[in-house]
Scaffold this motif. Structure first.
Motif, mmCIF file in Angstrom:
data_model
loop_
_atom_site.group_PDB
_atom_site.id
_atom_site.type_symbol
_atom_site.label_atom_id
_atom_site.label_comp_id
_atom_site.label_asym_id
_atom_site.label_seq_id
_atom_site.Cartn_x
_atom_site.Cartn_y
_atom_site.Cartn_z
ATOM 1 N N GLU A 69 0.739 -1.165 -0.334
ATOM 2 C CA GLU A 69 -0.028 -0.022 0.071
ATOM 3 C C GLU A 69 0.958 1.476 -0.107
ATOM 4 O O GLU A 69 1.534 1.725 0.338
ATOM 5 C CB GLU A 69 -0.950 0.166 1.156
ATOM 6 N N GLY A 70 0.835 2.308 -0.901
ATOM 7 C CA GLY A 70 1.692 3.519 -0.868
ATOM 8 C C GLY A 70 2.901 3.139 -1.981
ATOM 9 O O GLY A 70 2.954 4.797 -1.968
ATOM 10 N N LYS A 71 2.928 2.174 -2.464
ATOM 11 C CA LYS A 71 3.466 1.937 -3.496
ATOM 12 C C LYS A 71 3.324 1.936 -4.917
ATOM 13 O O LYS A 71 2.669 1.866 -4.618
ATOM 14 C CB LYS A 71 4.292 1.001 -2.811
ATOM 15 N N VAL A 72 5.138 2.599 -5.819
ATOM 16 C CA VAL A 72 4.296 2.850 -7.300
ATOM 17 C C VAL A 72 5.524 1.204 -7.368
ATOM 18 O O VAL A 72 6.860 2.002 -7.054
ATOM 19 C CB VAL A 72 4.717 4.098 -7.571
ATOM 20 N N ALA A 73 4.734 1.119 -8.610
ATOM 21 C CA ALA A 73 5.465 -0.056 -9.584
ATOM 22 C C ALA A 73 5.566 0.209 -10.454
ATOM 23 O O ALA A 73 4.393 0.577 -11.465
ATOM 24 C CB ALA A 73 5.134 -1.195 -9.038
ATOM 25 N N ILE A 74 6.801 0.722 -11.262
ATOM 26 C CA ILE A 74 7.369 -0.064 -12.454
ATOM 27 C C ILE A 74 7.496 -1.363 -13.026
ATOM 28 O O ILE A 74 8.164 -2.252 -12.914
ATOM 29 C CB ILE A 74 8.182 1.632 -13.420
ATOM 30 N N ILE A 75 6.719 -1.881 -14.281
ATOM 31 C CA ILE A 75 6.607 -3.370 -15.120
ATOM 32 C C ILE A 75 7.568 -2.909 -16.469
ATOM 33 O O ILE A 75 6.140 -2.850 -17.360
ATOM 34 C CB ILE A 75 6.208 -3.850 -14.535
#
Length: 268
Positions: free
Chosen positions: A18-24
């Motif tokens: 929660e609160g994290k942002v991920a680039i894949i």
């Protein structure tokens, strides 16, 4: 989707993002898609990109939204620095941060006999693999450094360790990705950023099609895997990627993770 949360000392949790942002990257199908669904299912906002934006990307976003997640999606040719910079810039503009980077995109997946291997194909393998991974890492680094937290998950291959015929271009590119990961781990750990590399042997759509083309292929492949089956992207790779993206993996950096049912028998 993964919903259970494991709590540890110092407030660390394994499955809550929660609160994290991920680039894949390379998220349209197969391994990248499973990684995106896993991280979104754990609460991260995910930014997915692939070389084309098509119905598969739309369906990925729909699946994430149906489960209560949030995503951005972009067409991104990872051999073009401007495309990479655009993805990272739009991530920051929308969410104000980037916490997790999963480099999965790679071309050069077709075996080519050595005598037919061209400079062009060799270069393309490096541009889409280690150079693209480096560019994404470099673009994300200032934001991770400023917040004192980041997770880099790069993707190598067992082919980089030999044993797969006519894959000189691909093997060299994947080996370089591993070395790049270890170098980043050395320099970036002081900023709370970990960098690890996975070696997946997973039943992607492409591999499934190959195995099903000949009835004997799957049995022969599974016989070479100690656990006697080829792993599923969501069920078998997803939890490993989630762990490496979480607080719980904060003391692990510069490590190879062989997600292959024991087939690789560890590092050489």
């Amino acid at each position: 989707m993964l919903t259970r949360t494991y709590r540890f000392t110092k407030g660390r949790t394994m499955t809550t993002l929660e609160g994290k942002v991920a680039i894949i990257t390379g998220a349209r199908r197969g391994i990248g898609r499973a990684e995106a669904l896993t991280l979104a299912g754990a609460g991260a906002k995910v930014v997915v990109c692939d070389i084309v934006f098509d119905d598969e990307m739309t369906s990925l976003q729909d699946e994430i939204a149906a489960a209560g997640g949030e995503s951005l999606a972009f067409a991104c040719d990872v051999t073009k620095k401007d495309d990479i910079d655009h993805v990272v810039a739009q991530t920051i503009a929308t969410y104000g941060r980037v916490d997790i980077l999963v480099n999965n995109a790679q071309t050069g997946l077709t075996p080519v006999p050595w005598e037919e291997l061209s400079d062009k194909l060799f270069t393309q393998s490096f541009e889409s693999g280690p150079l693209a991974s480096f560019r994404f890492m470099q673009a994300c680094f200032p934001y991770m450094k400023a917040q004192g937290w980041g997770r880099i998950i790069n993707t190598s291959s067992g082919a980089s360790r030999g044993g797969v015929p006519n894959f000189g271009h691909y093997a060299a590119a994947k080996g370089a990705i591993a070395s790049l990961t270890y170098a980043a781990a050395t320099d970036w750990g002081q900023y709370g950023i970990t960098a690890n590399v996975i070696y997946p042997a997973i039943l992607t759509p492409a591999l499934k099609g190959y195995l099903e083309a000949e009835p004997s292929r799957r049995a022969e492949m599974e016989a070479r895997v100690p656990v006697r089956y080829v792993g599923d992207p969501l069920d078998d790779l997803g939890p490993i990627v989630l762990f490496l993206a979480s607080d719980a993996s904060g003391y692990l950096t510069g490590h190879p993770f062989f997600v292959d049912g024991g087939a690789g028998q560890g590092p050489r």
